[in-house]
Design an enzyme around this catalytic site. Structure first.
Site, short mmCIF file in Angstrom:
data_model
loop_
_atom_site.label_atom_id
_atom_site.label_comp_id
_atom_site.label_asym_id
_atom_site.label_seq_id
_atom_site.Cartn_x
_atom_site.Cartn_y
_atom_site.Cartn_z
N GLU A 1 -6.12 -11.66 7.09
CA GLU A 1 -6.93 -10.43 7.03
C GLU A 1 -8.23 -10.63 6.27
OE1 GLU A 1 -4.46 -7.49 5.13
OE2 GLU A 1 -3.52 -8.99 3.85
N ASP B 1 -8.43 -4.73 7.15
CA ASP B 1 -9.10 -5.67 6.25
C ASP B 1 -9.87 -6.73 7.02
OD1 ASP B 1 -8.69 -4.88 3.52
OD2 ASP B 1 -6.56 -5.29 3.80
N HIS C 1 0.80 -1.22 0.00
CA HIS C 1 0.00 0.00 0.00
C HIS C 1 0.84 1.28 0.00
CE1 HIS C 1 -3.76 -2.09 0.29
NE2 HIS C 1 -3.42 -2.71 1.41
N ARG D 1 6.84 -5.50 3.68
CA ARG D 1 5.56 -6.13 3.41
C ARG D 1 5.47 -6.23 1.89
NH1 ARG D 1 -0.53 -4.48 5.20
NH2 ARG D 1 -0.02 -2.44 4.31
#
Length: 262
Positions: free
Chosen positions: A147, A173, A46, A71
């Site tokens: 998630e 999420d 993200h 990540r």
């Protein structure tokens, strides 16, 4: 090979705190790497970080005490191999929904005979040391993100995957998956119960429970709950909050000064 500091912290019963980097800047990475974090995690899913920017941020972090982590953008073997070759010393994989997906993730992180990672560590070896190849399978920590409802329902099967070091919860999420608003520290009972369940099952399996947190107080509460890998607020949020507080203090000073002149 350079020892992974997270493993030493966990062996002593401690908790790892990570910086969370979304801004594509080596200067930001270097600065935060010197602030006392155990780890600095680059958010390739993200965050606004390209591969070249990630590489430069890893280089900046190598001059700091914080261990470089990422990540991942996706559970793709080619992507995972490139991130590790660039110098990520541990990785978090998003959207793991089944044991099969967890197995693919772990395999992409490990060399034969335990995985399918292709050999050419490039910067990984520069950062890790000349004996990187025989030790990387063990030193690199691999966390799968739970998630979704599918991942939540398959938790025990995911935890049973050989070579997986732990679970990292994506609370926003996961909240959405339970029909609730995306909030890091949700006040909805079903989300709180789901997070507690994941933490308990992960610890019972002898693995690391991690979670993304909105700030230091939330991170402390998660550690009390049993999590041993936490973030303590992202760079974008911290920059925005510091700027907001600075402007508010200035405006308040203007107001007081104006009142005193009346």
């Amino acid at each position: 090979m350079r020892a992974n500091p997270m493993k030493d912290i966990w062996a002593r019963g401690g908790a790892v705190v990570s910086a969370w980097l979304s801004i594509p800047s080596p200067i930001t990475a270097e600065m935060l790497g010197h602030q006392g974090y155990d780890v600095a995690t680059l958010d390739l899913q993200h965050g606004m970080i390209s591969f070249e920017q990630m590489l430069h941020m890893f280089q900046a972090l190598s001059a700091t005490p914080a261990m470089p982590m990422a990540r991942l953008a996706s559970n793709d073997a080619t992507h995972i191999g490139r991130v590790l070759d660039a110098g990520a010393y541990s990785v978090i994989c998003p959207m793991i929904n089944s044991a099969k997906e967890a197995e693919a993730f772990v395999s992409a992180c490990r060399y034969y005979p335990h995985g399918v990672r292709s050999y050419a560590p490039v910067r990984g070896q520069i950062y890790g040391g000349p004996d990187y190849f025989p030790k990387a399978n063990d030193e690199i920590v691999k966390l799968a993100m739970v998630e979704t409802r599918a991942g939540f329902d398959a938790l025990d099967e995911i935890l049973a995957v050989d070579g997986l070091d732990g679970i990292f919860i994506g609370p926003n999420d996961l909240a959405i998956a339970f029909g609730c608003p995306p909030v890091s520290e949700s006040d909805h009972a079903e989300v709180r119960d789901a997070i507690a369940h994941v933490c308990e099952r992960t610890r019972a399996a002898g693995k690391v429970a991690g979670i993304l947190c909105s700030g230091p107080q939330a991170a402390l509460k998660r550690v009390e709950q049993g999590f041993s890998f936490v973030s303590a607020g992202g760079d974008i949020f911290m920059l925005a909050q510091a700027a907001k507080n600075s402007v508010a203090a200035f405006r308040e000073g203007q107001r007081v000064a104006a009142a005193e002149t009346v």
